[in-house]
Enzyme design. Structure first.
Site, PDB file in Angstrom:
ATOM      1  N   HIS A 321       0.863  -1.182   0.000  1.00 23.62           N
ATOM      2  CA  HIS A 321       0.000   0.000   0.000  1.00 23.62           C
ATOM      3  C   HIS A 321       0.898   1.231   0.000  1.00 23.62           C
ATOM      4  O   HIS A 321       1.826   1.317   0.813  1.00 23.62           O
ATOM      5  CB  HIS A 321      -0.911  -0.002   1.224  1.00 23.62           C
ATOM      6  CG  HIS A 321      -2.030   0.990   1.136  1.00 23.62           C
ATOM      7  ND1 HIS A 321      -1.815   2.340   1.195  1.00 23.62           N
ATOM      8  CD2 HIS A 321      -3.361   0.819   0.968  1.00 23.62           C
ATOM      9  CE1 HIS A 321      -2.979   2.963   1.072  1.00 23.62           C
ATOM     10  NE2 HIS A 321      -3.935   2.062   0.935  1.00 23.62           N
ATOM     11  N   ARG A 341      -6.176  10.272  -0.309  1.00 21.98           N
ATOM     12  CA  ARG A 341      -5.886  10.752  -1.668  1.00 21.98           C
ATOM     13  C   ARG A 341      -7.162  10.860  -2.491  1.00 21.98           C
ATOM     14  O   ARG A 341      -7.292  11.744  -3.328  1.00 21.98           O
ATOM     15  CB  ARG A 341      -4.869   9.825  -2.353  1.00 21.98           C
ATOM     16  CG  ARG A 341      -3.431  10.098  -1.903  1.00 21.98           C
ATOM     17  CD  ARG A 341      -2.448   9.095  -2.488  1.00 21.98           C
ATOM     18  NE  ARG A 341      -2.649   7.792  -1.876  1.00 21.98           N
ATOM     19  CZ  ARG A 341      -2.706   6.638  -2.540  1.00 21.98           C
ATOM     20  NH1 ARG A 341      -2.570   6.629  -3.852  1.00 21.98           N
ATOM     21  NH2 ARG A 341      -2.889   5.509  -1.912  1.00 21.98           N
TER      22      ARG A 341
END
Lengths: 536, 226
Positions: A321, A341
């Site tokens: 990740h 994000r």
């Protein structure tokens, strides 16, 4: 525990570039650039970190060294150690692992007439599902369709995905969201009921559904509560992991041997069908990476399935990740959800410059962060020697209005606030962390494995994500394939006639290890990581 | 890196551990192979509720072992399990009313509003307030206010009225999610379309494309703007 003076110097640069960055996003990479950066910086491409497995039906399949050692392990049992005539539990469907996939499977198996046992290694619901924050994908908006979702999944997986699995994933997706809504899951909605959806890395439509940033926890606790509504039909065993599958003399899987971890006692479960839903293997810490995974993610089900002849797919690809916590030290490696994000936060280096589009697919985004911290030397070093880059969380409130972060990301705010970092005002230091097992047991769309009466669902499986999974497709996978496996197993159980139970495959496995010259294999499944006397 | 070692007392027994560790990692450093009292290790699962006292302080303090850093002289025990009753119910058979909540958990009305629950919540949830919401029959308020609950059971362990607050809360959240929150109409429509086979041809076509064709389509696909 808040940031050091050196780190604050760098944060000033992030703040200085922020007004400009609010209007300028770094461009996406071309397909060629993506391939090049993966080959140079993605951990999967480190040849010396992988080897071929030397035994079993998928002999020659490449996988991380740590996983190969476990997969080539010796059983905790021998066939003469147990009296399989003494059956402790007899059931239609045995589900090994009670996370999102196992719990979904239990509900559908019951709905289709089966008596079910869920065997958990830890507590029911101790699973990566519980920790998933960002959301779950489904093409349920007018500008979206299952076919568009299909294209995103295939592209994200580098076109290696099994198309028949992707097809059912995207087609069942809205059905699953509706199922969860009907079970009382509190998805984020507009006042008129419209699902609030955002982008994730690699999505071409905003189809990420969430429940604040407790998306997985909300799904898991809802499923668990629903399972608890049917104690007559679903028996939940805790602290009782499977340590070996049982077969019968007709070559069918016929249940499992469980270990009561607190008393050391073995339990024999005879089952007409067995579903493996044991999840992933992040706690094997491939290449020394920290992990976002829960304590029990040690790949147990892969080991068991492989010993009875299940085939493997894509175990040479793990997901790192992009944004694991890199500071403070106490939470290094824990997940900082991609939703940060998704809501517009950019990634910046020590000088406050963007260096990557914030929503590349995870493998590409992670590779870019590794490049920034290694080859380019533009990372920020922490007192413990970790290097990371900034995830500029304060942008979110500037883009969407004050209070958005607290409302949409309460778990993240709380996580960092415990260490005196206010992510509504200061950026988060991040570095890639071991997150997900892209591959696993090869599956059919109904969750069958090719081994008679053995099914699987969830992170343990391989094929649907190809070589890289998109955000929001794992909560989807566990529910879609959990339901499918549960139904198929229950229907199959109505036809199964079991023969005499045996562990002869364990003796055969042992001989195979010897013939392959594997000396001093470790005992597996390992069940728990051993952190005693370690500082990790 | 040489690090300062500090004394902590695990269930009364002294161990010297590095001062930067969380309680969970400190227990492992001390030699414990945890089976209970450990789960996600990230603050989401509620397995590692811990109570402790510090030297010279009468107050009982709480924390999640995976999220709390050790302090010198910390005198601690984990509460990995606490008996709690989940009432027998099936959500599909319930109505989203005050009567349902009280009938399912009659002890709700024993709440003294003492606030001990709020004081011990490691998530900072105002548990007392959502219990008050429940007693008023405001299911939506309970659902919203209790949402971040990780069901660790610390409130249950300290409640003088013997309530099982997290179970009351999840009942309310599910009642809210199923019956009271606005329905997603677009979702129901999409489900009907899928069941009618509307997308089957599209998907069959996608599946029949070669990798080259798919790749081209993917690289040229339009992306919904922010």
């Amino acid at each position: 525990m808040s940031y050091t003076p050196e780190m604050r110097e760098s944060i000033k640069k992030v703040e200085a570039t922020r007004p400009t960055r609010l209007h300028e996003t770094f461009p996406m990479m071309s397909p060629q650039e993506k391939q090049a950066i993966l080959e140079k910086f993605h951990p999967d491409y480190k040849a010396e970190s992988m080897r071929e497995i030397r035994v079993g039906v998928s002999k020659g399949h490449r996988m991380p060294l740590e996983l190969a050692d476990v997969m080539e392990g010796a059983s905790h049992l021998t066939s003469d150690l147990l009296d399989l005539e003494r059956i402790d539990y007899d059931t239609d469907v045995l589900i090994i692992g009670g996370g999102g996939a196992g719990s979904s499977a239990a509900l559908l198996a019951r709905e289709n007439g089966a008596k079910v046992i869920i065997a958990n290694k830890l507590r029911h619901g101790d699973a990566n599902t519980m920790m998933a924050q960002g959301g779950i994908q489904a093409a349920d908006k007018p500008n979206d369709s299952p076919a568009i979702h299909y294209l995103d999944v295939m592209g994200g997986g580098h076109f290696a995905n099994y198309p028949e699995l992707v097809e059912v994933l995207v087609k069942d997706a809205p059905l699953v969201i509706k199922w969860l809504e009907d079970l009382g899951c509190m998805f984020d909605k507009e006042p008129d009921g419209t699902m609030r959806t955002i982008h994730g890395g690699g999505t071409s439509r905003k189809r990420m559904h969430s429940a604040r940033d407790y998306s997985g926890a909300e799904i898991m606790r809802t499923l668990r509560d629903e399972v608890r509504s049917y104690p007559e039909d679903i028996t939940v065993l805790e602290f009782a992991p499977a340590i070996e599958l049982i077969m019968d003399d007709k070559g069918q899987v016929a249940g499992a041997v469980l270990l009561n971890m607190e008393t050391g006692e073995h339990l024999v479960v005879r089952a007409k069908c067995t579903i493996l839903a044991t999840g992933g293997s992040g706690r094997l810490h491939y290449q020394g990476f920290a992990t976002t995974n829960h304590y029990g993610a040690t790949g147990d089900g892969l080991v068991l399935a492989y010993r009875v002849g299940a085939k493997l797919a894509f175990l040479d690809t793990m997901q790192y990740h992009p944004t694991g916590a890199a500071y403070p030290e106490q939470i290094v490696g824990l997940l900082v959800t991609e939703k940060v994000r998704g809501l517009g936060a950019q990634v910046c280096n020590i000088d406050g410059e963007q260096f990557v589009y914030p929503r590349e697919t995870r493998d590409v985004e992670a590779s870019a962060i590794i490049r920034e911290c290694t080859e380019r030397g533009k990372g920020v070093t922490t007192p413990s020697g970790m290097v990371g880059v900034w995830l500029d969380s304060p942008m979110i409130d500037l883009l969407h209005g004050p209070g958005t972060i607290e409302r949409a990301l309460p778990a993240m705010v709380r996580q960092f606030d415990r260490f005196d970092i206010d992510i509504t005002k200061e950026p988060i230091l991040v570095y890639p962390t071991l997150h997900y097992q892209n591959g696993g047991i090869s599956l059919k769309p109904d969750g069958s494995t090719g081994v008679p009466n053995l099914f699987a669902a969830g992170e343990i499986s391989g094929g649907v994500h190809g070589r890289n999974r998109l955000m929001g497709n794992s909560l989807l996978e566990v529910t879609v394939f959990g339901r499918r496996a549960g139904k198929a197993a229950a229907l199959r159980a109505k036809e199964v006639k079991l023969g005499k139970l045996t562990l002869s495959h364990v003796d055969k496995w042992q001989r195979e290890l010897e013939e392959a010259g594997i000396e001093n294999p470790i005992k597996s499944p390992i069940l728990l990581p051993d952190y005693r006397r370690k500082l990790r | 890196m040489a690090e300062e070692l500090i004394p902590i007392f695990i269930m009364g027994k002294k161990y010297m551990v590095p001062s930067s560790l969380t309680i969970m990692k400190a227990m492992e450093y001390a030699g414990y192979q945890l089976i209970r009292g450990v789960g996600c290790r990230g603050g989401f699962c509620g397995a590692c509720a811990t109570v402790y006292r510090l030297p010279g302080d009468y107050r009982l303090q709480i924390g999640l072992a995976c999220q709390t850093v050790v302090k010198p002289g910390m005198y601690l025990a984990q509460i990995p399990f606490y008996p709690a009753r989940r009432a027998d119910y099936c959500l599909a058979e319930l109505e989203p009313t005050f009567q349902t909540v009280v009938k399912t958990y009659p002890e709700l009305l024993r709440c003294l509003s003492c606030g001990t629950c709020t004081k011990v919540c490691p998530q900072g949830i105002d548990v007392k307030q959502y219990m008050a919401d429940a007693m008023r029959g405001d299911i939506a308020a309970v659902a919203d206010r209790s949402f971040d609950c990780i069901m660790c059971g610390l409130c249950v362990s300290r409640c003088p009225a013997e309530e099982v607050q997290p179970n009351i809360a999840i009942l309310c959240r599910r009642l809210y999610g199923k019956y009271l929150s606005p329905r997603a109409e677009h979702l129901a429509e999409r489900v009907a379309e899928i069941e009618a086979g509307k997308f089957d041809d599209d998907l069959a076509k996608m599946k029949s494309l070669s990798e080259e064709e798919l790749r081209k389509m993917y690289n040229e696909r339009d992306i919904e703007p922010e």
